[in-house]
Design a protein around this motif. Structure first.
Motif, PDB file in Angstrom:
ATOM      1  N   VAL A 443       0.856  -1.178   0.000  1.00  0.00           N
ATOM      2  CA  VAL A 443       0.000   0.000   0.000  1.00  0.00           C
ATOM      3  C   VAL A 443       0.895   1.232   0.000  1.00  0.00           C
ATOM      4  CG1 VAL A 443      -1.813   1.265   1.210  1.00  0.00           C
ATOM      5  CG2 VAL A 443      -1.794  -1.240   1.273  1.00  0.00           C
ATOM      6  N   GLU A 444       0.816   2.006  -1.099  1.00  0.00           N
ATOM      7  CA  GLU A 444       1.568   3.252  -1.187  1.00  0.00           C
ATOM      8  C   GLU A 444       0.680   4.413  -0.742  1.00  0.00           C
ATOM      9  OE1 GLU A 444       3.192   3.795  -5.025  1.00  0.00           O
ATOM     10  OE2 GLU A 444       4.465   2.001  -4.947  1.00  0.00           O
ATOM     11  N   VAL A 445       1.291   5.408  -0.089  1.00  0.00           N
ATOM     12  CA  VAL A 445       0.582   6.576   0.402  1.00  0.00           C
ATOM     13  C   VAL A 445       0.894   7.741  -0.535  1.00  0.00           C
ATOM     14  CG1 VAL A 445       0.197   8.114   2.352  1.00  0.00           C
ATOM     15  CG2 VAL A 445       0.784   5.716   2.759  1.00  0.00           C
ATOM     16  N   ALA A 446      -0.177   8.309  -1.120  1.00  0.00           N
ATOM     17  CA  ALA A 446      -0.010   9.441  -2.033  1.00  0.00           C
ATOM     18  C   ALA A 446       0.092  10.740  -1.231  1.00  0.00           C
ATOM     19  CB  ALA A 446      -1.178   9.503  -3.012  1.00  0.00           C
ATOM     20  N   ASP A 447       0.965  11.623  -1.713  1.00  0.00           N
ATOM     21  CA  ASP A 447       1.240  12.849  -0.979  1.00  0.00           C
ATOM     22  C   ASP A 447       0.175  13.908  -1.241  1.00  0.00           C
ATOM     23  OD1 ASP A 447       2.938  14.622   0.611  1.00  0.00           O
ATOM     24  OD2 ASP A 447       3.265  15.674  -1.290  1.00  0.00           O
ATOM     25  N   VAL A 448      -0.139  14.699  -0.208  1.00  0.00           N
ATOM     26  CA  VAL A 448      -0.930  15.921  -0.338  1.00  0.00           C
ATOM     27  C   VAL A 448      -0.109  17.044   0.275  1.00  0.00           C
ATOM     28  CG1 VAL A 448      -3.151  14.725  -0.287  1.00  0.00           C
ATOM     29  CG2 VAL A 448      -2.138  15.519   1.850  1.00  0.00           C
ATOM     30  N   ASN A 449      -0.405  18.256  -0.167  1.00  0.00           N
ATOM     31  CA  ASN A 449       0.387  19.404   0.279  1.00  0.00           C
ATOM     32  C   ASN A 449      -0.078  19.839   1.669  1.00  0.00           C
ATOM     33  OD1 ASN A 449       2.327  21.397   0.107  1.00  0.00           O
ATOM     34  ND2 ASN A 449       0.945  22.877  -0.865  1.00  0.00           N
ATOM     35  N   ASP A 450       0.467  19.185   2.705  1.00  0.00           N
ATOM     36  CA  ASP A 450       0.074  19.493   4.086  1.00  0.00           C
ATOM     37  C   ASP A 450       1.242  19.981   4.928  1.00  0.00           C
ATOM     38  OD1 ASP A 450       1.380  17.105   4.001  1.00  0.00           O
ATOM     39  OD2 ASP A 450       0.070  16.068   5.417  1.00  0.00           O
ATOM     40  N   ASN A 451       2.364  20.298   4.294  1.00  0.00           N
ATOM     41  CA  ASN A 451       3.524  20.801   5.033  1.00  0.00           C
ATOM     42  C   ASN A 451       4.040  22.057   4.340  1.00  0.00           C
ATOM     43  OD1 ASN A 451       4.417  18.647   7.195  1.00  0.00           O
ATOM     44  ND2 ASN A 451       3.818  17.511   5.347  1.00  0.00           N
ATOM     45  N   ALA A 452       4.139  23.131   5.074  1.00  0.00           N
ATOM     46  CA  ALA A 452       4.691  24.374   4.546  1.00  0.00           C
ATOM     47  C   ALA A 452       6.212  24.333   4.617  1.00  0.00           C
ATOM     48  CB  ALA A 452       4.166  25.574   5.341  1.00  0.00           C
ATOM     49  N   ARG A 480      13.096  23.991   3.868  1.00  0.00           N
ATOM     50  CA  ARG A 480      12.889  22.567   3.579  1.00  0.00           C
ATOM     51  C   ARG A 480      11.401  22.262   3.655  1.00  0.00           C
ATOM     52  NH1 ARG A 480      12.013  18.025   6.470  1.00  0.00           N
ATOM     53  NH2 ARG A 480      12.787  16.041   5.610  1.00  0.00           N
ATOM     54  N   ASP A 481      10.937  21.496   2.668  1.00  0.00           N
ATOM     55  CA  ASP A 481       9.529  21.084   2.639  1.00  0.00           C
ATOM     56  C   ASP A 481       9.475  19.567   2.725  1.00  0.00           C
ATOM     57  OD1 ASP A 481       6.812  20.479   1.857  1.00  0.00           O
ATOM     58  OD2 ASP A 481       6.689  22.546   1.134  1.00  0.00           O
ATOM     59  N   GLU A 486       6.074  18.165  -6.628  1.00  0.00           N
ATOM     60  CA  GLU A 486       5.821  19.601  -6.731  1.00  0.00           C
ATOM     61  C   GLU A 486       5.415  20.216  -5.401  1.00  0.00           C
ATOM     62  OE1 GLU A 486       2.041  17.428  -7.628  1.00  0.00           O
ATOM     63  OE2 GLU A 486       4.112  17.322  -8.341  1.00  0.00           O
ATOM     64  N   ASN A 487       4.877  19.400  -4.512  1.00  0.00           N
ATOM     65  CA  ASN A 487       4.523  19.934  -3.195  1.00  0.00           C
ATOM     66  C   ASN A 487       5.755  20.339  -2.387  1.00  0.00           C
ATOM     67  OD1 ASN A 487       1.800  19.499  -3.707  1.00  0.00           O
ATOM     68  ND2 ASN A 487       1.848  17.421  -2.844  1.00  0.00           N
ATOM     69  N   ALA A 488       6.915  19.828  -2.770  1.00  0.00           N
ATOM     70  CA  ALA A 488       8.153  20.147  -2.055  1.00  0.00           C
ATOM     71  C   ALA A 488       9.042  21.113  -2.832  1.00  0.00           C
ATOM     72  CB  ALA A 488       8.933  18.867  -1.759  1.00  0.00           C
ATOM     73  N   LEU A 489       8.549  21.597  -4.041  1.00  0.00           N
ATOM     74  CA  LEU A 489       9.341  22.518  -4.855  1.00  0.00           C
ATOM     75  C   LEU A 489       9.167  23.924  -4.276  1.00  0.00           C
ATOM     76  CD1 LEU A 489      11.150  22.767  -7.330  1.00  0.00           C
ATOM     77  CD2 LEU A 489       9.080  23.139  -8.711  1.00  0.00           C
ATOM     78  N   VAL A 490      10.251  24.488  -3.754  1.00  0.00           N
ATOM     79  CA  VAL A 490      10.199  25.759  -3.028  1.00  0.00           C
ATOM     80  C   VAL A 490      10.752  26.878  -3.896  1.00  0.00           C
ATOM     81  CG1 VAL A 490      10.924  26.985  -0.948  1.00  0.00           C
ATOM     82  CG2 VAL A 490      10.453  24.532  -0.851  1.00  0.00           C
ATOM     83  N   SER A 491      10.048  28.026  -3.895  1.00  0.00           N
ATOM     84  CA  SER A 491      10.538  29.243  -4.553  1.00  0.00           C
ATOM     85  C   SER A 491      10.577  30.370  -3.526  1.00  0.00           C
ATOM     86  CB  SER A 491       9.632  29.619  -5.724  1.00  0.00           C
ATOM     87  OG  SER A 491       8.306  29.866  -5.273  1.00  0.00           O
ATOM     88  N   GLY A 541       2.559  23.420  -4.331  1.00  0.00           N
ATOM     89  CA  GLY A 541       1.364  22.599  -4.162  1.00  0.00           C
ATOM     90  C   GLY A 541       0.098  23.405  -4.384  1.00  0.00           C
ATOM     91  N   PHE A 542      -1.029  22.678  -4.261  1.00  0.00           N
ATOM     92  CA  PHE A 542      -2.332  23.337  -4.404  1.00  0.00           C
ATOM     93  C   PHE A 542      -3.218  22.908  -3.243  1.00  0.00           C
ATOM     94  CE2 PHE A 542      -6.719  23.744  -5.806  1.00  0.00           C
ATOM     95  CZ  PHE A 542      -6.725  25.033  -6.281  1.00  0.00           C
ATOM     96  N   PRO A 543      -3.607  23.858  -2.396  1.00  0.00           N
ATOM     97  CA  PRO A 543      -3.188  25.275  -2.442  1.00  0.00           C
ATOM     98  C   PRO A 543      -1.755  25.410  -1.946  1.00  0.00           C
ATOM     99  CG  PRO A 543      -4.538  24.855  -0.519  1.00  0.00           C
ATOM    100  CD  PRO A 543      -4.547  23.575  -1.308  1.00  0.00           C
ATOM    101  N   PRO A 544      -1.039  26.439  -2.408  1.00  0.00           N
ATOM    102  CA  PRO A 544       0.368  26.601  -1.987  1.00  0.00           C
ATOM    103  C   PRO A 544       0.463  26.999  -0.518  1.00  0.00           C
ATOM    104  CG  PRO A 544      -0.336  28.474  -3.315  1.00  0.00           C
ATOM    105  CD  PRO A 544      -1.469  27.479  -3.377  1.00  0.00           C
TER     106      PRO A 544
END
Length: 777
Positions: A443-452, A480-481, A486-491, A541-544
């Motif tokens: 069972v793989e866990v898919a990521d959601v953008n829940d960490n700033a 660090r995210d 893309e949820n961990a891509l920081v600008s 991520g969405f929402p960023p």
């Protein structure tokens, strides 16, 4: 009186002999004393001088002495008082042994005239020796077949004392099986016997520990003890016995040849050969038992010797005999019921369907991941299947119907903690032994953008030298995210705000991908000491999600401002200072004072003054204070000095490299009267400027106090805001006060430090004028 004897000569000799004998007996009488043994030294025995009719004063002159046969040191006479006393320890048993009468014979001899006396001292016995047995332990061996009233002789005790002190009585410790019999033929020959009261049983009590105590007749009485260890010898009076009269054994039909069905363990309460047992089938056992099973005569182990078939025979009844090797032998019996069991030869089957993978980490509880069905071809308990899930994970199995299960989410998921789970579904039947089957589920866990994005620390302090080249790199921020892709891509970007009259982006910029911060233009410490701003990090991520970090950029001072000479009220053309000096002044007279300031700070604003040497190497009568700028005379003036002198004062700071400014002082030497008139006119002409300078000083002091109060208030507000909430745009705090260093000779005269826009907030620039008094005398 005249005594005459008329008779024969023989008669006269006989009469003379009788007289001499009577005289000897009168001079050699016998005295008898008694003393107990073990008496202490100095114990009184008797008044020997008085009892022998001797005067105390005659003892020494007549050489009174005592002689003894044997131990002469036991008794002694005190010549001062004529008392016989005990001199050393008297042991009656050592002196006389077992003799009934024990005496010490003394011969008392005196001279002038010679007399010999016989003294007998009887040593009385005391009870100082306990009865003693010849051994500490007496061992007896008695067969358990001996009849009651059997007798067993024992060794008695002995006592070295005499009389009543040696009369012994015996007693035996409490026992249900034995009693004591003492046959007293005489005191010296007592027969002590142990009598059996009832029959012995070795299996119940193999040994008997008794204590025989002997007590003498002394006062106080003494005792002695010996242990009697009675060992009961075995006879074959017990048959072998099993723990159970009937055993029930269940065994599977597919058991291999040589499989142990049961291991019998009969016991015999006898010992030795009487307890050695052999096992065998009973003679009434049917032939089918002999065909299928065998028994080991020594161990009692029954094993399979032919294949068993549940469909032909499902149970066997076997009778077993256990025989000991005693004389005569005795036999014990038991029955074994062997029941055959059907074998569990089919493992469960697992079917996995309807997988919903991967699972989002924000999936609600109870989400169905997969459907599982199990089956088993066996019947009964062998076909009943139980499913389990391992290891312990946020998932669980829910039974939806017989042999049908759902794999559901049981607790929240966190991809950043665990990104995948390896589950094992086990299906196990209820057979004995049970069979099982397993299937693995990934069972793989898919990521959601829940960490700033997060920075290592909320605030960074950066130091940059002023006059930096445009576009230079001053710092790098990094966030660090914990999310993925893309949820961990920081600008990175600047949080735009105003810095005085200009925008923050005109001073610095940040690279969106690398987080490098650049200074876009040269920074000026005199214009801006502290630049405080925020950099924002935002993921894709969405929402960023995003977070900010604060940068405090301190602009470090460099020596880029030369000293500036302040104008004087008596200045001449071109900013030169003109002074009239009377010829009559002496050494140390202050002629003029050069004042200068430096826009830099610290060492870069520390000023020193020196006088440029005159042309041609002529020695000038003037000098200037190194840190005060005061021009004074070094000696009294004379006619050899030029009436008009031009002094060039060099003003230097302490920067690297130092910067220099010059000030010109024109000195005119005049007579005293002329100097006074000129001085009066100069005083009248300069009264207004002096008053104005005084007013300016008052205003400066008031301004310094106001600025200091405002600084303290601002620091308190800034600290309170930092403790209660993160810094916001537009908050401005004053720059940190600088430590002004002093040298060994003193501090500088004046230092003007401009703190314009000391932070990135709004507000008018502030100017602080700090005046330091010189430490020179």
């Amino acid at each position: 009186m005249v005594f005459s004897w008329r008779g024969a000569p023989a008669s006269r000799r006989l009469l003379l002999s009788l007289l001499l004998l009577a005289a000897w007996e009168a001079g050699s009488g016998q005295v008898h004393y008694s003393v107990p043994e073990e008496a202490k030294h100095g114990t009184f025995v008797g008044r020997i001088a008085q009892d022998l009719g001797l005067e105390l004063a005659e003892l020494v002159p007549r050489l009174f002495r005592v002689a003894s046969k044997g131990r002469a040191d036991l008794l002694e006479v005190n010549l001062q008082n004529g008392i016989l006393f005990v001199n050393s320890r008297i042991d009656r048993e050592e002196l006389c042994g077992r003799s009934a009468v024990c005496s010490i014979h003394l011969e008392v001899i005196v001279d002038k005239p010679l007399q010999v006396f016989h003294v007998e001292v009887e040593v009385r016995d005391i009870n100082d020796n306990p009865p003693v047995f010849p051994v500490k332990e007496q061992k007896l061996f008695v067969s358990e077949s001996r009849m009651p009233d059997s007798r067993f002789p024992l060794e008695g005790a002995s006592d070295v004392d005499v009389g009543a002190n040696s009369v012994l009585t015996y007693r035996l410790s409490s026992s249900d099986y034995f009693t004591l019999d003492v046959n007293s033929k005489n005191e010296e020959n007592k027969q002590v016997e142990l009598v059996l009261r009832k029959s012995l049983d070795r299996e119940e009590t193999p040994e008997h520990n008794l204590f025989l105590t002997a007590t003498d007749g002394g006062k106080p009485e003494l005792t002695g003890t010996v242990q009697l260890l009675v060992t009961v010898l075995d006879v074959n009076d017990n048959a072998p016995s099993f723990e159970q009269s009937e055993y029930e054994v269940r065994i599977f039909e597919n058991s291999h040849n040589g499989t142990v069905v049961i291991r019998l363990n009969a016991s015999d309460r006898d010992e030795g050969v009487n307890k050695e047992i052999s096992y065998s089938f009973n003679s009434l056992v049917p032939s089918t038992v002999f065909a299928q099973f065998s028994i080991d005569s020594n161990t009692g182990e029954i094993t399979i010797q032919n294949n068993l078939d549940f469909e032909k025979v499902n149970s066997y009844k076997i009778r077993i005999d256990a025989t000991d090797k005693g004389h005569p032998p005795m036999v014990g019996h038991c029955t074994i019921l062997v029941k055959l069991l059907d074998i569990n030869d089919n493992a469960p089957q697992i079917i996995l369907t309807s997988l919903s993978l991967p699972v989002r980490e924000d999936a609600p509880l109870g989400t169905v991941i997969a459907l599982i069905s199990v089956s088993d071809q066996d019947a009964g308990a062998n076909g009943q299947v139980i499913c389990s899930l391992t290891p312990h994970t946020p998932f669980r199995l829910v039974s939806t119907f017989k042999n049908y299960y759902s794999l559901v989410l049981d607790s929240t998921l966190d991809r950043e903690s665990v990104s995948a789970y390896q589950l094992v579904v086990t299906a196990r039947d209820r057979g004995s032994p049970s069979l099982s089957a397993t299937v693995s589920v990934s069972v793989e866990v898919a990521d959601v953008n829940d960490n700033a994005p997060t920075f290592a620390q909320p605030e960074y302090t950066v130091f940059v030298k002023e006059n930096n080249p445009p576009g230079c790199h001053i710092f790098t921020v990094s966030a660090r995210d914990a999310d993925a892709q893309e949820n961990a891509l920081v600008s990175y970007s600047l949080v735009e705000r105003r810095v005085g009259e200009r925008a923050l982006s005109s001073y610095v910029s940040v690279h969106a991908e690398s987080g490098k911060v650049y200074a876009l233009q040269p920074l000026d410490h005199e214009e801006l000491e502290l630049l405080q701003f925020q950099v924002s990090a935002c993921d894709s991520g969405f929402p960023p999600l995003g977070s900010n970090v604060t940068l405090q950029v301190f602009v470090l001072d460099e020596n880029d401002n030369p000293p500036a000479v302040l104008s004087s009220g008596s200045g001449g053309a071109g900013g030169a200072v003109s002074e009239l000096v009377p010829w009559s002044v002496g050494a140390g007279h202050v002629v003029a004072k050069v004042r200068a300031v430096d826009a830099d700070s610290g060492y870069n604003a520390w000023l020193s003054y020196e006088l440029q040497p005159a042309a041609g190497g002529a020695r000038s009568p003037f000098r200037v204070g190194l840190y005060t700028g005061e021009v004074s005379t070094t000696r009294a003036l004379d006619e050899a000095d030029a009436p008009r002198q031009r002094l060039l004062v060099l003003v230097k700071d302490h920067g690297e490299p130092p910067l220099v400014a010059t000030a010109t002082v024109l000195v005119s030497l005049v007579e005293s009267g002329q100097a006074l008139k000129t001085s009066s006119r100069a005083s009248a002409g300069s009264a207004g400027p002096e008053a104005t300078l005084v007013n300016i000083n008052v205003y400066l002091i008031i301004a310094i106090c106001a600025v200091s109060s405002l600084l303290v208030l601002t620091l308190l507000l800034y600290t309170a805001l930092r403790c209660s909430a993160p810094p916001t745009e537009g908050v401005c705090g004053p720059g940190k006060p600088k430590l002004v260093c002093s040298s060994a000779v003193g501090t500088w005269s004046y230092s003007q430090q401009r703190r314009q826009r000391a932070c990135s907030g709004e507000g008018p620039p502030k100017t602080d004028l700090m005046a330091f008094s010189p430490s020179l005398p």
